[in-house]
Design a protein around this motif. Structure first.
Motif, PDB file in Angstrom:
ATOM      1  N   LEU A 249     -11.234  -3.776   8.318  1.00  0.00           N
ATOM      2  CA  LEU A 249      -9.784  -3.579   8.208  1.00  0.00           C
ATOM      3  C   LEU A 249      -9.425  -2.312   7.439  1.00  0.00           C
ATOM      4  N   THR A 250     -10.299  -1.875   6.550  1.00  0.00           N
ATOM      5  CA  THR A 250      -9.992  -0.725   5.696  1.00  0.00           C
ATOM      6  C   THR A 250      -9.623   0.535   6.486  1.00  0.00           C
ATOM      7  N   PRO A 251     -10.400   0.967   7.482  1.00  0.00           N
ATOM      8  CA  PRO A 251     -10.013   2.186   8.213  1.00  0.00           C
ATOM      9  C   PRO A 251      -8.723   2.023   9.012  1.00  0.00           C
ATOM     10  N   VAL A 252      -8.435   0.817   9.461  1.00  0.00           N
ATOM     11  CA  VAL A 252      -7.175   0.582  10.186  1.00  0.00           C
ATOM     12  C   VAL A 252      -5.984   0.827   9.263  1.00  0.00           C
ATOM     13  N   LEU A 253      -6.040   0.242   8.078  1.00  0.00           N
ATOM     14  CA  LEU A 253      -4.949   0.423   7.132  1.00  0.00           C
ATOM     15  C   LEU A 253      -4.914   1.836   6.574  1.00  0.00           C
ATOM     16  N   ALA A 254      -6.082   2.456   6.403  1.00  0.00           N
ATOM     17  CA  ALA A 254      -6.126   3.836   5.912  1.00  0.00           C
ATOM     18  C   ALA A 254      -5.424   4.786   6.880  1.00  0.00           C
ATOM     19  N   THR A 255      -5.630   4.561   8.170  1.00  0.00           N
ATOM     20  CA  THR A 255      -4.963   5.400   9.181  1.00  0.00           C
ATOM     21  C   THR A 255      -3.457   5.232   9.114  1.00  0.00           C
ATOM     22  N   LEU A 256      -2.983   3.998   8.987  1.00  0.00           N
ATOM     23  CA  LEU A 256      -1.551   3.745   8.893  1.00  0.00           C
ATOM     24  C   LEU A 256      -0.967   4.367   7.621  1.00  0.00           C
ATOM     25  N   LEU A 257      -1.657   4.197   6.491  1.00  0.00           N
ATOM     26  CA  LEU A 257      -1.173   4.765   5.233  1.00  0.00           C
ATOM     27  C   LEU A 257      -1.112   6.290   5.312  1.00  0.00           C
ATOM     28  N   ALA A 258      -2.115   6.893   5.930  1.00  0.00           N
ATOM     29  CA  ALA A 258      -2.153   8.354   6.033  1.00  0.00           C
ATOM     30  C   ALA A 258      -1.007   8.888   6.891  1.00  0.00           C
ATOM     31  N   HIS A 259      -0.686   8.162   7.957  1.00  0.00           N
ATOM     32  CA  HIS A 259       0.385   8.622   8.860  1.00  0.00           C
ATOM     33  C   HIS A 259       1.776   8.373   8.279  1.00  0.00           C
ATOM     34  N   LEU A 260       1.900   7.377   7.408  1.00  0.00           N
ATOM     35  CA  LEU A 260       3.225   6.974   6.911  1.00  0.00           C
ATOM     36  C   LEU A 260       3.555   7.548   5.544  1.00  0.00           C
ATOM     37  N   THR A 261       2.626   8.253   4.920  1.00  0.00           N
ATOM     38  CA  THR A 261       2.898   8.829   3.589  1.00  0.00           C
ATOM     39  C   THR A 261       2.742  10.337   3.622  1.00  0.00           C
TER      40      THR A 261
ATOM     41  N   ASP B 122      13.847   1.377   3.388  1.00  0.00           N
ATOM     42  CA  ASP B 122      13.392   1.039   4.736  1.00  0.00           C
ATOM     43  C   ASP B 122      11.879   0.933   4.845  1.00  0.00           C
ATOM     44  N   ILE B 123      11.176   0.927   3.708  1.00  0.00           N
ATOM     45  CA  ILE B 123       9.715   0.904   3.754  1.00  0.00           C
ATOM     46  C   ILE B 123       9.196  -0.399   4.369  1.00  0.00           C
ATOM     47  N   LEU B 124       9.882  -1.509   4.145  1.00  0.00           N
ATOM     48  CA  LEU B 124       9.443  -2.779   4.723  1.00  0.00           C
ATOM     49  C   LEU B 124       9.641  -2.772   6.232  1.00  0.00           C
ATOM     50  N   GLU B 125      10.760  -2.261   6.693  1.00  0.00           N
ATOM     51  CA  GLU B 125      11.014  -2.180   8.138  1.00  0.00           C
ATOM     52  C   GLU B 125       9.985  -1.278   8.811  1.00  0.00           C
ATOM     53  N   ILE B 126       9.657  -0.154   8.166  1.00  0.00           N
ATOM     54  CA  ILE B 126       8.639   0.744   8.703  1.00  0.00           C
ATOM     55  C   ILE B 126       7.289   0.042   8.774  1.00  0.00           C
ATOM     56  N   ALA B 127       6.968  -0.716   7.736  1.00  0.00           N
ATOM     57  CA  ALA B 127       5.694  -1.434   7.708  1.00  0.00           C
ATOM     58  C   ALA B 127       5.627  -2.475   8.819  1.00  0.00           C
ATOM     59  N   VAL B 128       6.737  -3.164   9.071  1.00  0.00           N
ATOM     60  CA  VAL B 128       6.769  -4.160  10.152  1.00  0.00           C
ATOM     61  C   VAL B 128       6.493  -3.497  11.496  1.00  0.00           C
TER      62      VAL B 128
ATOM     63  N   GLY C 270       0.817  -1.212   0.000  1.00  0.00           N
ATOM     64  CA  GLY C 270       0.000   0.000   0.000  1.00  0.00           C
ATOM     65  C   GLY C 270       0.846   1.256   0.000  1.00  0.00           C
ATOM     66  N   LEU C 271       1.922   1.257   0.778  1.00  0.00           N
ATOM     67  CA  LEU C 271       2.828   2.402   0.807  1.00  0.00           C
ATOM     68  C   LEU C 271       3.494   2.608  -0.551  1.00  0.00           C
ATOM     69  N   ALA C 272       3.874   1.505  -1.203  1.00  0.00           N
ATOM     70  CA  ALA C 272       4.478   1.597  -2.533  1.00  0.00           C
ATOM     71  C   ALA C 272       3.477   2.145  -3.548  1.00  0.00           C
ATOM     72  N   THR C 273       2.202   1.783  -3.379  1.00  0.00           N
ATOM     73  CA  THR C 273       1.163   2.284  -4.281  1.00  0.00           C
ATOM     74  C   THR C 273       0.976   3.790  -4.104  1.00  0.00           C
ATOM     75  N   LYS C 274       1.095   4.257  -2.864  1.00  0.00           N
ATOM     76  CA  LYS C 274       0.937   5.684  -2.588  1.00  0.00           C
ATOM     77  C   LYS C 274       2.180   6.498  -2.929  1.00  0.00           C
ATOM     78  N   ALA C 275       3.333   5.845  -2.985  1.00  0.00           N
ATOM     79  CA  ALA C 275       4.594   6.559  -3.200  1.00  0.00           C
ATOM     80  C   ALA C 275       4.752   6.968  -4.661  1.00  0.00           C
ATOM     81  N   ASP C 276       5.503   7.999  -4.884  1.00  0.00           N
ATOM     82  CA  ASP C 276       5.865   8.415  -6.236  1.00  0.00           C
ATOM     83  C   ASP C 276       7.241   7.843  -6.558  1.00  0.00           C
ATOM     84  N   GLY C 277       7.300   6.963  -7.546  1.00  0.00           N
ATOM     85  CA  GLY C 277       8.578   6.360  -7.911  1.00  0.00           C
ATOM     86  C   GLY C 277       8.891   5.150  -7.062  1.00  0.00           C
TER      87      GLY C 277
END
Length: 260
Positions: free
Chosen positions: A248-260, A219-225, A207-214
């Motif tokens: 599960l959607t709002p849980v992951l949405a919150t994480l994606l919003a904070h990490l991107t 360290d994105i995997l370590e951050i995700a862990v 999900g983080l890779a999908t939101k990222a540009d390029g």
């Protein structure tokens, strides 16, 4: 259709070869002379006993060679740059593009899952590429609408989170990781807990890779862990619900919003 069957056969063949090779390595004669793991360690002495170790080693080498003939591409290093976006794994277009996306998906998921498990001290897990192939097919069949929204050029965080939630649920349903073969202990107590612990970070990284540009950061995997560990209880609770994708959607949405 025939090409997809070929891909399924390839994934299953690689899984079987890996299992056979690992079983032989676990039981073969130790070249240092330690017979505690000798394949004939529990048998009384007999004239041909020493030959069994050599035979096991020869089978191990033959299986390794055979696996090398099954086309695959092993990443030089498994880190955050290994994971790709949902657009890469579930591309629009002709059959060639879709088969290429499926092949990339199961290969990356295999190595990323093994990397996460290694971080928990599990060095020889049974991870099946064929399981991830089934996950990919289930996503195409059951969640095509979520994928279409998440892979659009202007996909929102909620849309990406919904597709990732469905991806994690399908991973849990198809069980590409076999916990019964990789040990027990406090860190991996419970089959469901192990599945969530190793698969949720991989899905979140996707999900983080999908939101990222390029290209994602290494360290994105370590951050995700780390992020998945913080919210592990909430993720487990959501996955236990009948409407797991919605929960599960709002849980992951919150994480994606904070990490991107």
């Amino acid at each position: 259709m025939l090409r997809q069957i070929s891909e399924d056969v390839r994934a299953n063949l690689k899984d079987r070869l890996r299992e056979l090779r690992d079983a032989i390595r676990q039981n073969r004669h130790d070249s240092t002379g330690d017979t505690s793991h000798d394949i004939a360690g529990n048998l009384p002495p007999f004239p041909g006993r020493s030959l069994l170790g050599h035979a096991a080693r020869a089978v191990d080498e033959a299986l390794t060679i055979a696996e090398s003939f099954v086309p695959h591409s092993r990443p030089l290093k498994v880190d955050g740059t290994t994971v790709k976006s949902l657009r890469t794994y579930f591309p629009q277009g002709d059959e060639d593009r879709q088969i290429g996306g499926e092949r990339q998906f199961r290969r990356d998921m295999y190595y990323l899952t093994r990397a996460v498990l290694a971080g928990y001290g599990i060095d020889n897990p049974r991870v099946h590429e064929a399981g991830f192939s089934a996950v990919h097919a289930a996503m195409r069949k059951r969640h095509a609408d979520l994928l279409a929204a998440a892979t659009g050029d202007a996909a929102s965080t909620d849309e990406v989170a919904a597709a990732c939630a469905a991806l994690l649920v399908e991973c849990l349903n198809h069980r590409p990781v076999q916990p019964g073969e990789i040990g027990t202990g406090p860190a991996i107590a419970g089959d469901r807990s192990l599945d969530i612990r190793c698969l949720a970070p991989v899905v979140l990284a996707c999900g983080l890779a999908t939101k990222a540009d390029g290209t994602p950061e290494p360290d994105i995997l370590e951050i995700a862990v780390l992020a998945a560990e913080v919210r592990e209880d909430r993720i487990r609770q959501a996955c236990a619900q009948a409407n797991a994708v919605q929960e599960l959607t709002p849980v992951l949405a919150t994480l994606l919003a904070h990490l991107t």
